[in-house]
Structures are given as C-alpha cells and as structure tokens.
Design a protein around this motif. Sequence first.
Motif, PDB file in Angstrom:
ATOM      1  N   SER A 113       0.941  10.868   7.471  1.00  0.00           N
ATOM      2  CA  SER A 113       0.204  10.046   8.436  1.00  0.00           C
ATOM      3  C   SER A 113       0.153   8.611   7.942  1.00  0.00           C
ATOM      4  CB  SER A 113      -1.220  10.574   8.620  1.00  0.00           C
ATOM      5  OG  SER A 113      -2.020   9.643   9.329  1.00  0.00           O
ATOM      6  N   PRO A 114       0.353   7.642   8.846  1.00  0.00           N
ATOM      7  CA  PRO A 114       0.283   6.240   8.425  1.00  0.00           C
ATOM      8  C   PRO A 114      -1.064   5.856   7.829  1.00  0.00           C
ATOM      9  CG  PRO A 114       1.264   6.426  10.606  1.00  0.00           C
ATOM     10  CD  PRO A 114       0.723   7.772  10.262  1.00  0.00           C
ATOM     11  N   GLU A 115      -2.111   6.565   8.218  1.00  0.00           N
ATOM     12  CA  GLU A 115      -3.446   6.236   7.714  1.00  0.00           C
ATOM     13  C   GLU A 115      -3.605   6.518   6.231  1.00  0.00           C
ATOM     14  OE1 GLU A 115      -5.657   4.583   9.498  1.00  0.00           O
ATOM     15  OE2 GLU A 115      -4.078   4.562  11.025  1.00  0.00           O
ATOM     16  N   LEU A 116      -2.747   7.371   5.691  1.00  0.00           N
ATOM     17  CA  LEU A 116      -2.875   7.737   4.279  1.00  0.00           C
ATOM     18  C   LEU A 116      -2.692   6.537   3.357  1.00  0.00           C
ATOM     19  CD1 LEU A 116      -0.924  11.124   4.221  1.00  0.00           C
ATOM     20  CD2 LEU A 116      -3.392  10.799   3.991  1.00  0.00           C
TER      21      LEU A 116
ATOM     22  N   ARG B  87       0.826  -1.208   0.000  1.00  0.00           N
ATOM     23  CA  ARG B  87       0.000   0.000   0.000  1.00  0.00           C
ATOM     24  C   ARG B  87       0.859   1.256   0.000  1.00  0.00           C
ATOM     25  NH1 ARG B  87      -4.808  -1.793   4.295  1.00  0.00           N
ATOM     26  NH2 ARG B  87      -5.916  -3.177   2.843  1.00  0.00           N
ATOM     27  N   LEU B  88       1.948   1.239   0.749  1.00  0.00           N
ATOM     28  CA  LEU B  88       2.855   2.382   0.744  1.00  0.00           C
ATOM     29  C   LEU B  88       3.416   2.608  -0.652  1.00  0.00           C
ATOM     30  CD1 LEU B  88       4.484   4.590   2.150  1.00  0.00           C
ATOM     31  CD2 LEU B  88       6.156   2.837   2.815  1.00  0.00           C
ATOM     32  N   CYS B  89       3.765   1.539  -1.329  1.00  0.00           N
ATOM     33  CA  CYS B  89       4.303   1.638  -2.683  1.00  0.00           C
ATOM     34  C   CYS B  89       3.286   2.256  -3.634  1.00  0.00           C
ATOM     35  CB  CYS B  89       4.717   0.249  -3.159  1.00  0.00           C
ATOM     36  SG  CYS B  89       5.519   0.232  -4.778  1.00  0.00           S
ATOM     37  N   VAL B  90       2.043   1.794  -3.557  1.00  0.00           N
ATOM     38  CA  VAL B  90       0.993   2.340  -4.415  1.00  0.00           C
ATOM     39  C   VAL B  90       0.740   3.805  -4.078  1.00  0.00           C
ATOM     40  CG1 VAL B  90      -1.466   2.218  -4.963  1.00  0.00           C
ATOM     41  CG2 VAL B  90      -0.109   0.118  -4.828  1.00  0.00           C
ATOM     42  N   PHE B  91       0.703   4.124  -2.794  1.00  0.00           N
ATOM     43  CA  PHE B  91       0.455   5.512  -2.365  1.00  0.00           C
ATOM     44  C   PHE B  91       1.528   6.449  -2.898  1.00  0.00           C
ATOM     45  CE2 PHE B  91       1.359   8.884   0.764  1.00  0.00           C
ATOM     46  CZ  PHE B  91       0.172   9.602   0.676  1.00  0.00           C
TER      47      PHE B  91
ATOM     48  N   LEU C  39       8.446   5.755   7.009  1.00  0.00           N
ATOM     49  CA  LEU C  39       7.339   6.624   6.596  1.00  0.00           C
ATOM     50  C   LEU C  39       7.765   8.088   6.613  1.00  0.00           C
ATOM     51  CD1 LEU C  39       4.330   4.948   8.478  1.00  0.00           C
ATOM     52  CD2 LEU C  39       4.909   4.771   6.050  1.00  0.00           C
ATOM     53  N   CYS C  40       8.536   8.465   7.627  1.00  0.00           N
ATOM     54  CA  CYS C  40       9.036   9.835   7.699  1.00  0.00           C
ATOM     55  C   CYS C  40      10.001  10.122   6.552  1.00  0.00           C
ATOM     56  CB  CYS C  40       9.714  10.061   9.050  1.00  0.00           C
ATOM     57  SG  CYS C  40      10.329  11.745   9.288  1.00  0.00           S
ATOM     58  N   GLU C  41      10.886   9.172   6.282  1.00  0.00           N
ATOM     59  CA  GLU C  41      11.845   9.323   5.182  1.00  0.00           C
ATOM     60  C   GLU C  41      11.129   9.494   3.845  1.00  0.00           C
ATOM     61  OE1 GLU C  41      14.842   6.366   2.735  1.00  0.00           O
ATOM     62  OE2 GLU C  41      14.584   6.031   4.873  1.00  0.00           O
ATOM     63  N   MET C  42      10.026   8.754   3.673  1.00  0.00           N
ATOM     64  CA  MET C  42       9.276   8.824   2.423  1.00  0.00           C
ATOM     65  C   MET C  42       8.249   9.962   2.425  1.00  0.00           C
ATOM     66  SD  MET C  42      10.899   6.339   1.125  1.00  0.00           S
ATOM     67  CE  MET C  42      10.155   5.981  -0.456  1.00  0.00           C
ATOM     68  N   GLN C  43       8.291  10.778   3.459  1.00  0.00           N
ATOM     69  CA  GLN C  43       7.461  11.975   3.590  1.00  0.00           C
ATOM     70  C   GLN C  43       5.968  11.656   3.572  1.00  0.00           C
ATOM     71  OE1 GLN C  43       8.764  14.873   0.682  1.00  0.00           O
ATOM     72  NE2 GLN C  43      10.821  14.990   1.550  1.00  0.00           N
ATOM     73  N   VAL C  44       5.608  10.595   4.313  1.00  0.00           N
ATOM     74  CA  VAL C  44       4.200  10.245   4.491  1.00  0.00           C
ATOM     75  C   VAL C  44       3.730  10.912   5.776  1.00  0.00           C
ATOM     76  CG1 VAL C  44       2.547   8.372   4.787  1.00  0.00           C
ATOM     77  CG2 VAL C  44       4.547   8.061   3.301  1.00  0.00           C
TER      78      VAL C  44
ATOM     79  N   THR D 115      10.521  -5.770   9.012  1.00  0.00           N
ATOM     80  CA  THR D 115       9.180  -5.968   8.465  1.00  0.00           C
ATOM     81  C   THR D 115       8.280  -4.865   9.016  1.00  0.00           C
ATOM     82  OG1 THR D 115       8.409  -7.410  10.252  1.00  0.00           O
ATOM     83  CG2 THR D 115       9.538  -8.467   8.400  1.00  0.00           C
ATOM     84  N   PRO D 116       7.181  -4.555   8.329  1.00  0.00           N
ATOM     85  CA  PRO D 116       6.370  -3.404   8.752  1.00  0.00           C
ATOM     86  C   PRO D 116       5.430  -3.670   9.919  1.00  0.00           C
ATOM     87  CG  PRO D 116       5.450  -4.363   6.767  1.00  0.00           C
ATOM     88  CD  PRO D 116       6.735  -5.106   7.048  1.00  0.00           C
TER      89      PRO D 116
END
Length: 255
Positions: A148-151, A102-106, A141-146, A127-128
């Motif tokens: 909020s995890p919910e996104l 999901r992170l990859c798609v986002f 997630l911070c490195e990838m500038q996300v 692992t996540p």
Amino acid sequence: MPAALPRPARIEWYFDFISPYSYLQFHVLKRKGLFQAGTGCEVILKPIVFGGLLDHWKQRGPAEIPPKRVWTYRLCQWLAYEHQIPLTMPSTHPFNSLPLLRLCVFLGPTPETVERLFQFVWRDGYTPTEPQHQARWADLLCEMQVASPELIHQDSVKIRLRQNFDDAVGLQLFGVPSAVVHHHPGRNTNIDDKSDNKSEGSAVVPPKVFFGFDATTMMLAYLAGDSFFVGPESPDDSERLDRLPQAHRKGVAKL
C-alpha cells in the motif's frame, strides 16, 4: 603529518534523489566497487532531504538561481556523457523527492534499492508526484512489493528520515552528495589493504567529509592512502584551513 592514516571503518553516503550529482556519484562509486561486500569497509547509504540542509544553513540551492539552474543541467549532461552514465532529465526539476526518500527508508537503503529509485528519475525521466507519472509510480511500488502506498508514510519511516537529517547536521554537512569516512583507530588507510596490522602511535582521526561529485576522485584517493594525505611531504593543510580566519564578510564592502 602521519606516515599512515587509520584504515576506514565505514563510509556514510548522504544523498537525495532530487540531486543529479548524487545519481552520477552513485554510479561512479558502484563501478569502483565501493558497494561490494568484502572490501573491509562498511558503506551506509543515508537518504536525506536536501532542501532541509539548504534551510538549515540559510542558503539557496543551485536550481533556485535561474542561470545556475540551467548551467547545472548542462554540466550534468556533460558529466553523464563523459562517464558513460545514462541520463534522462525528468519532466520537472526541482520536484518533490520526499516519496522516493520515504520509499527508500521503508524498503531499506541497500545499493540495489537506491540504484532502482535513482533509475526511476534519472534514467527513465519520471517523478513520483507528477500526475502524468502516477501509473509509473504505481508500477514502481508494485515492483518493489509495497502493498500500500500509505506504508511509506508511516511514523517510523518519517522518524528514520529525520534521524538521517539530524546526523547530517551534526556532521555539519551542507549539501549532497556527501561522503563521510569514519576510521578504525590505528589501521592503515588503504581500503585494499585487508591486513589487521596496527600502526604504532597512530592518533584517532576524526571523520573526513567529501562533498560533491567533483570530490569523488579526492575521496577515492584518500581511501587509497594517497601521498597527498599522508607522509612528511603531504601538501594537505586541512588543520590550518580549519582555523583560517575571515577578513571580509559579504555585504560589508560597498561598491
């Protein structure tokens, strides 16, 4: 057998971060320059849920058969050593790869993003979903500038991931990694040939599927227009193999 195959238009590469073979093939394809711009062939990276393919075809994954599971890990360690690819087994496997998918798609499945997420698991050993790795997951997630995890769990992400899966099933894919080569009609197969010359009388070539890490060299040879696939002396017998009848099914004979 045609004298030349149409030149590739695009390659769809289906993968799951749970798969060490996907990680290894990604590195090999990157070294071969397949993800570089200017090759004349678009490469689309498509994350999918490998477990969904197993369920669809009613098959068991290699990690679900205890002795095969151990052998898979040993073989992947050897392949990483052979190809000089850094590999650290995660603390658990199989693991839930859905957050990574999901992170990859986002973020958008660019080669840079896909490589970084592969590194999180197969280079760094995280692992996540493991409790002891949550700080590392938050750092990623911070490195990838996300923000909020919910996104990464929003409906649009889930729909896109599901569409990738449906595309894979439509192509009759049964595992990862799988590369699907689509063609321009009437262009030379060799991916290094940048010319726009069309081959007279070329037929439309259906997509070609190459499954698994062990098919990596076969796919690269196909893209290069290897004589195995083209010309009157080609030993490729795919058309007959597609129609090869079955004379026996598992469970019919008795010991």
